[in-house]
Write an enzyme that holds these catalytic residues in place. Structure first.
Site, PDB file in Angstrom:
ATOM      1  N   LEU A 108       0.924  -1.024  -0.021  1.00 29.04           N
ATOM      2  CA  LEU A 108       0.108   0.031   0.008  1.00 29.04           C
ATOM      3  C   LEU A 108       0.822   1.104   0.040  1.00 29.04           C
ATOM      4  O   LEU A 108       1.826   1.178   0.727  1.00 29.04           O
ATOM      5  CB  LEU A 108      -0.860   0.094   1.015  1.00 29.04           C
ATOM      6  N   ASP A 109       0.621   2.383  -0.790  1.00 30.49           N
ATOM      7  CA  ASP A 109       1.605   3.496  -0.823  1.00 30.49           C
ATOM      8  C   ASP A 109       1.329   4.124   0.385  1.00 30.49           C
ATOM      9  O   ASP A 109       0.575   3.682   1.233  1.00 30.49           O
ATOM     10  CB  ASP A 109       1.258   4.346  -1.983  1.00 30.49           C
ATOM     11  N   ALA A 110       2.490   4.964   0.744  1.00 33.00           N
ATOM     12  CA  ALA A 110       2.760   5.777   1.808  1.00 33.00           C
ATOM     13  C   ALA A 110       1.569   6.302   2.664  1.00 33.00           C
ATOM     14  O   ALA A 110       1.258   6.409   3.626  1.00 33.00           O
ATOM     15  CB  ALA A 110       3.761   6.333   2.172  1.00 33.00           C
TER      16      ALA A 110
END
Length: 270
Positions: A108-110
């Protein structure tokens, strides 16, 4: 029995297969005192394997671990970050972080939050992160503006990203607010920042993105209390079985595709 080194490291829970390949490329793995090379075959019953100078033994393989984490925003989905940002492993106690080979399955992106699986089952990770995998992932997404039905329909049918069309998706409008819309999106692929890129391309940028479920594995169920941000729980037996069934299914699909390609490449016989 001989097998490729990266596969053995994954089976032993040292790292995912892709991470094991990086370890080999970075000269961190030795076989019988000699630096290993990518693709090398070894027999763990006969060959001495060492990582970072520490000998490995099959009997020391850590127990397999399967966790569901509620990833907060600002935390990166990796084991190490060169920019020194907090990683998902920083959310685990020391006894889980060290020596277990645990790592995230996918990313999951930041800026995104929600469900993320962590495990030290390298074979499972390799199978579930293969480009052809088909586990659905459910997201609740807040976007700017009010995308009309025509735009949602286009999103469902697939959108061109970098010259390749995305797979069909389920896109459902949950609620319209004053200047925003709340969507539920179900994907069966995981291209880099896919939802954010499509939303931007369609003219309705993402404000917040939250993953609520991975297949049948949910952050909140009728049997489990809500998993707070930054917290984790062990997967239940039926959840692990679900992942293993998906792994087997994906493996069978790849074998069928390989056989189909092989048959197609053969010259017809008289």
């Amino acid at each position: 029995m001989e097998a490729r080194l990266q596969k053995i490291l994954a089976q032993w829970g040292i790292a995912s297969r892709r991470e094991a390949e990086e370890m080999i490329r970075d000269s961190r793995v030795q076989i019988n005192g000699i630096l290993a090379h990518l693709g090398q075959k070894v027999d763990p019953e006969k060959d001495a394997i060492a990582v970072d100078g520490k000998p490995l033994s099959k009997k020391h393989r850590p127990a397999l671990i399967y966790l569901l984490l509620h990833k907060p925003a600002g935390v990166v989905s990796t084991c190490y970050d060169p920019h020194h940002r907090p990683t998902v492993l920083d959310l685990l106690p020391k006894e889980l972080r060290e020596g277990s080979g645990i790592h995230p399955v996918g990313r999951l992106d930041a800026d995104s939050t929600g469900a993320l699986i962590l495990t030290n089952d390298g074979e499972l990770t390799f199978g579930l992160t293969h480009p052809r995998h088909s586990i659905s992932k459910t997201y609740h997404v807040l976007v700017k503006g009010h995308p009309p039905e025509a735009v949602l329909h286009k999103w469902r049918q697939g959108v061109m990203l970098e010259g390749r069309k995305t797979r069909a998706a389920k896109v459902h409008l949950i609620e319209r607010c004053a200047e925003q819309s709340f969507l539920e999106i179900v994907l069966q692929e995981g291209r880099n920042r896919q939802i954010r890129r499509i939303a931007q391309q369609l003219g309705y940028p993402v404000i917040k993105l939250h993953r609520t479920a991975i297949g049948s594995i949910q952050l909140q169920t009728s049997k489990e209390p809500f998993l707070d941000e930054g917290k984790y729980r062990s997967l239940k037996d039926d959840e692990i079985q679900f992942l293993q069934k998906q792994l087997k299914k994906n493996s069978e699909v790849r074998i069928q595709e390989s056989e189909s390609i092989s048959r197609g490449s053969k010259s017809p016989t008289d």
